[in-house]
Design an enzyme around this catalytic site. Structure first.
Site, mmCIF file in Angstrom:
data_model
loop_
_atom_site.group_PDB
_atom_site.id
_atom_site.type_symbol
_atom_site.label_atom_id
_atom_site.label_comp_id
_atom_site.label_asym_id
_atom_site.label_seq_id
_atom_site.Cartn_x
_atom_site.Cartn_y
_atom_site.Cartn_z
ATOM 1 N N TYR A 79 8.599 74.384 11.169
ATOM 2 C CA TYR A 79 7.748 73.709 10.414
ATOM 3 C C TYR A 79 7.412 72.485 11.177
ATOM 4 O O TYR A 79 8.365 71.825 11.820
ATOM 5 C CB TYR A 79 8.233 73.034 9.141
ATOM 6 C CG TYR A 79 9.411 74.102 8.203
ATOM 7 C CD1 TYR A 79 8.628 75.395 8.269
ATOM 8 C CD2 TYR A 79 10.344 73.557 7.424
ATOM 9 C CE1 TYR A 79 9.541 76.217 7.155
ATOM 10 C CE2 TYR A 79 10.893 74.560 6.629
ATOM 11 C CZ TYR A 79 10.413 75.600 6.433
ATOM 12 O OH TYR A 79 10.999 76.488 5.414
ATOM 13 N N SER A 111 23.189 69.147 -3.991
ATOM 14 C CA SER A 111 23.654 67.773 -3.206
ATOM 15 C C SER A 111 22.424 67.044 -2.928
ATOM 16 O O SER A 111 22.478 65.904 -2.611
ATOM 17 C CB SER A 111 24.174 68.432 -2.068
ATOM 18 O OG SER A 111 23.278 69.151 -1.255
ATOM 19 N N LYS A 140 19.453 73.322 14.163
ATOM 20 C CA LYS A 140 18.424 74.205 14.060
ATOM 21 C C LYS A 140 18.350 75.179 15.303
ATOM 22 O O LYS A 140 18.173 76.275 15.116
ATOM 23 C CB LYS A 140 17.151 73.448 13.958
ATOM 24 C CG LYS A 140 16.813 72.483 12.685
ATOM 25 C CD LYS A 140 16.799 73.403 11.596
ATOM 26 C CE LYS A 140 16.674 72.950 10.103
ATOM 27 N NZ LYS A 140 16.999 73.661 9.094
ATOM 28 N N TYR A 150 21.422 66.983 14.083
ATOM 29 C CA TYR A 150 20.478 67.950 13.075
ATOM 30 C C TYR A 150 19.566 68.842 13.762
ATOM 31 O O TYR A 150 19.622 70.004 13.455
ATOM 32 C CB TYR A 150 19.795 66.928 12.165
ATOM 33 C CG TYR A 150 18.406 67.805 11.785
ATOM 34 C CD1 TYR A 150 18.437 68.450 10.514
ATOM 35 C CD2 TYR A 150 17.247 67.475 12.041
ATOM 36 C CE1 TYR A 150 17.265 68.908 9.959
ATOM 37 C CE2 TYR A 150 15.939 67.951 11.819
ATOM 38 C CZ TYR A 150 16.139 68.914 10.776
ATOM 39 O OH TYR A 150 14.928 69.738 10.348
ATOM 40 N N GLY A 158 15.219 72.429 -3.930
ATOM 41 C CA GLY A 158 14.976 71.370 -3.301
ATOM 42 C C GLY A 158 13.448 71.330 -2.805
ATOM 43 O O GLY A 158 12.605 71.965 -3.500
ATOM 44 N N SER A 183 12.429 74.243 12.914
ATOM 45 C CA SER A 183 11.662 72.869 12.863
ATOM 46 C C SER A 183 11.087 72.693 14.227
ATOM 47 O O SER A 183 11.568 73.173 15.134
ATOM 48 C CB SER A 183 12.740 71.665 12.615
ATOM 49 O OG SER A 183 12.088 70.540 13.033
ATOM 50 N N ASP A 228 12.345 58.950 18.412
ATOM 51 C CA ASP A 228 10.919 59.313 17.841
ATOM 52 C C ASP A 228 10.254 59.808 19.015
ATOM 53 O O ASP A 228 10.227 59.312 20.286
ATOM 54 C CB ASP A 228 10.147 58.141 17.327
ATOM 55 C CG ASP A 228 10.250 58.123 15.901
ATOM 56 O OD1 ASP A 228 10.708 59.403 15.225
ATOM 57 O OD2 ASP A 228 9.833 57.095 15.192
HETATM 58 C C1 UD1 Z 1 11.907 63.991 11.375
HETATM 59 C C2 UD1 Z 1 12.595 65.074 12.272
HETATM 60 C C3 UD1 Z 1 12.154 66.389 11.931
HETATM 61 C C4 UD1 Z 1 12.665 66.573 10.209
HETATM 62 C C5 UD1 Z 1 11.901 65.759 9.774
HETATM 63 C C6 UD1 Z 1 11.929 65.897 8.220
HETATM 64 C C7 UD1 Z 1 12.752 64.473 14.637
HETATM 65 C C8 UD1 Z 1 11.926 64.625 16.066
HETATM 66 N N1 UD1 Z 1 11.966 64.892 13.752
HETATM 67 O O1 UD1 Z 1 10.502 64.066 11.802
HETATM 68 O O2 UD1 Z 1 12.946 67.220 12.900
HETATM 69 O O3 UD1 Z 1 12.338 67.915 10.049
HETATM 70 O O4 UD1 Z 1 12.158 64.298 10.024
HETATM 71 O O5 UD1 Z 1 13.256 65.182 8.021
HETATM 72 O O6 UD1 Z 1 13.754 64.280 14.535
HETATM 73 N N2 UD1 Z 1 7.394 56.215 10.381
HETATM 74 C C9 UD1 Z 1 7.078 55.041 10.202
HETATM 75 N N3 UD1 Z 1 7.830 54.140 9.239
HETATM 76 C C10 UD1 Z 1 8.490 54.978 8.638
HETATM 77 C C11 UD1 Z 1 9.022 56.148 8.525
HETATM 78 C C12 UD1 Z 1 8.240 56.852 9.545
HETATM 79 O O7 UD1 Z 1 6.294 54.364 11.186
HETATM 80 O O8 UD1 Z 1 8.954 54.172 7.594
HETATM 81 C C13 UD1 Z 1 6.679 57.305 11.520
HETATM 82 C C14 UD1 Z 1 7.531 57.654 12.429
HETATM 83 O O9 UD1 Z 1 7.863 56.880 13.552
HETATM 84 C C15 UD1 Z 1 6.886 58.933 12.753
HETATM 85 C C16 UD1 Z 1 6.179 59.521 11.693
HETATM 86 O O10 UD1 Z 1 6.083 58.257 10.930
HETATM 87 O O11 UD1 Z 1 5.849 58.476 13.862
HETATM 88 C C17 UD1 Z 1 6.779 60.453 10.867
HETATM 89 O O12 UD1 Z 1 8.276 60.318 10.674
HETATM 90 P P1 UD1 Z 1 9.095 61.021 9.722
HETATM 91 O O13 UD1 Z 1 8.458 61.335 8.397
HETATM 92 O O14 UD1 Z 1 10.366 60.576 9.946
HETATM 93 O O15 UD1 Z 1 9.190 62.555 10.307
HETATM 94 P P2 UD1 Z 1 9.394 62.814 11.994
HETATM 95 O O16 UD1 Z 1 10.310 61.758 12.570
HETATM 96 O O17 UD1 Z 1 8.336 63.034 12.785
#
Ligand code: UD1
Length: 336
Positions: free
Chosen positions: A178, A34, A154, A150, A10, A125, A299
């Site tokens: 992490y 997977s 954890k 999820y 992974g 996490s 979020d």
């Molecule tokens: C999430 C999970 C975390 C998990 C990680 C990896 C939560 C709170 N956090 O982190 O536990 O380990 O995913 O799977 O559930 N964003 C955008 N546009 C996008 C995608 C993301 O604006 O298309 C923003 C999000 O709103 C956030 C930031 O980018 O502010 C990071 O998002 P993301 O990469 O999905 O990670 P987390 O949500 O922080």
């Protein structure tokens, strides 16, 4: 040292296998493919020149998992990555998450006892902190009720590990919480391989820049942050991988202060979504097509780590900066 790495093909697992080899260890990979591909092994070989023993086994299958220990005598430590990790999917398919993630850790601990492996590194996490009241967040911050199945797995896994280690004086564990892992190996021979539409920010950014996605949506610009977008602590995946080697070596050299220890693995720096976009454009020279959309449900507004415990006690520190990390993510994307 012979170290079993579950989920070793992974994203974080493969980078950790490379760092283990470079630190002189002997990794053995268990992965059910997977959410990864066997070709990742070629990438690991390309970087290290080593063919790592690989078992296509699901660690939720106790018998099959146990047979790996029979085939590979002398495993001292386990780094357990194998788990389902998509927050949204976990809401739709909670049983898949509870089954995979909880059965996985139970079987890992069972086999450690059965086959005499003593040290466990667990992928936890920062999601366990929810929206912390104080920032940066330390390991002492209260655990908040999980926002997704999820996240709940954890928290439950952490509890299962604590209870099992306290019941058995030969077991030791380090749980690494992490923050947001991003980037790819500098060789661009391994990196993140999201299946389908990426849910995480950086793969969405790189796929948009590559023309695979039309437009990135910034999820909300009305948060209580300087530019209105969410803030996270983005940690380079190679830096993150190195923390696992420090954790294993700490346990094996008897330096642990308690049989279960927890470390935040982050940079200590918070970065907003708009800052990511700007830095990405600046580093790569590619203009990103993006728009602002509504907030994404679940979020967290802002979170970044106090990593001083890992810095001082584990002897680990994030080294790579955001520019280098985003450049590595882009280099990886352009090889796909
Ligand atoms: C999430 C999970 C975390 C998990 C990680 C990896 C939560 C709170 N956090 O982190 O536990 O380990 O995913 O799977 O559930 N964003 C955008 N546009 C996008 C995608 C993301 O604006 O298309 C923003 C999000 O709103 C956030 C930031 O980018 O502010 C990071 O998002 P993301 O990469 O999905 O990670 P987390 O949500 O922080």
């Amino acid at each position: 040292m012979k170290i079993l790495v579950t989920g070793g093909t992974g994203y974080i697992g493969s980078h950790t296998v490379v760092e283990l080899i470079e630190a002189g260890h002997e990794p053995v990979i268990v992965d059910n493919l997977s959410n990864s591909k066997e070709s990742v092994l070629d990438g690991i070989y390309g970087i290290t020149g080593r063919k790592v023993p690989f078992y296509n086994v699901d660690c939720t299958d106790l018998e099959a998992f146990g047979s790996v220990f029979e085939a590979e005598p002398g495993i001292k430590a386990i780094i357990h990555f194998a788990a389902s990790k998509a927050v949204g999917e976990s809401v739709k398919e909670p049983l898949k998450y509870y089954r995979n993630n909880l059965t996985g850790i139970i079987n890992v601990l069972e086999c450690m006892k059965r086959y005499g492996a003593s040290s466990l590194v667990f992928s936890s996490s920062c999601t366990v902190y929810g929206q912390p009241e104080e920032l940066p967040v330390t390991e002492e911050a209260p655990i908040q009720p999980a926002l997704s199945p999820y996240g709940n797995t954890k928290q439950i896994c952490e509890e299962i590990i604590r209870d099992t280690v306290s019941s058995c004086n030969t077991l030791h564990a380090v749980m690494l919480r992490y923050f947001n892992p991003i980037g790819a190996h500098e060789s661009a021979l391994i990196g993140e391989l999201p299946l389908g539409v990426p849910q995480n920010l950086i793969p969405y950014v790189t796929q948009t820049a590559a023309g695979i996605r039309e437009c990135l949506t910034v999820f909300g610009n009305d948060y209580d942050t300087p530019d209105g977008s969410c803030i996270r602590d983005y940690i380079n995946v190679t830096d993150l991988a190195k923390a696992h080697i420090k954790a294993v070596e700490r346990m094996e050299s008897g330096k642990q202060k308690q049989n279960v220890e927890v470390f935040n693995i982050g940079t200590g720096v918070g970065t907003s979504v708009f800052e990511i976009i700007k830095t990405f454009e600046d580093v790569t020279g590619v203009k990103l097509n993006y728009k602002v959309g509504p907030r994404r449900e679940g979020d967290i507004e802002k979170v970044w780590a106090d990593a001083s415990y890992a810095n001082n006690e584990l002897g680990w520190k994030a080294e790579k900066d955001m520019r280098e990390t985003l450049a590595s993510a882009w280099k990886w994307q352009t090889t796909l």
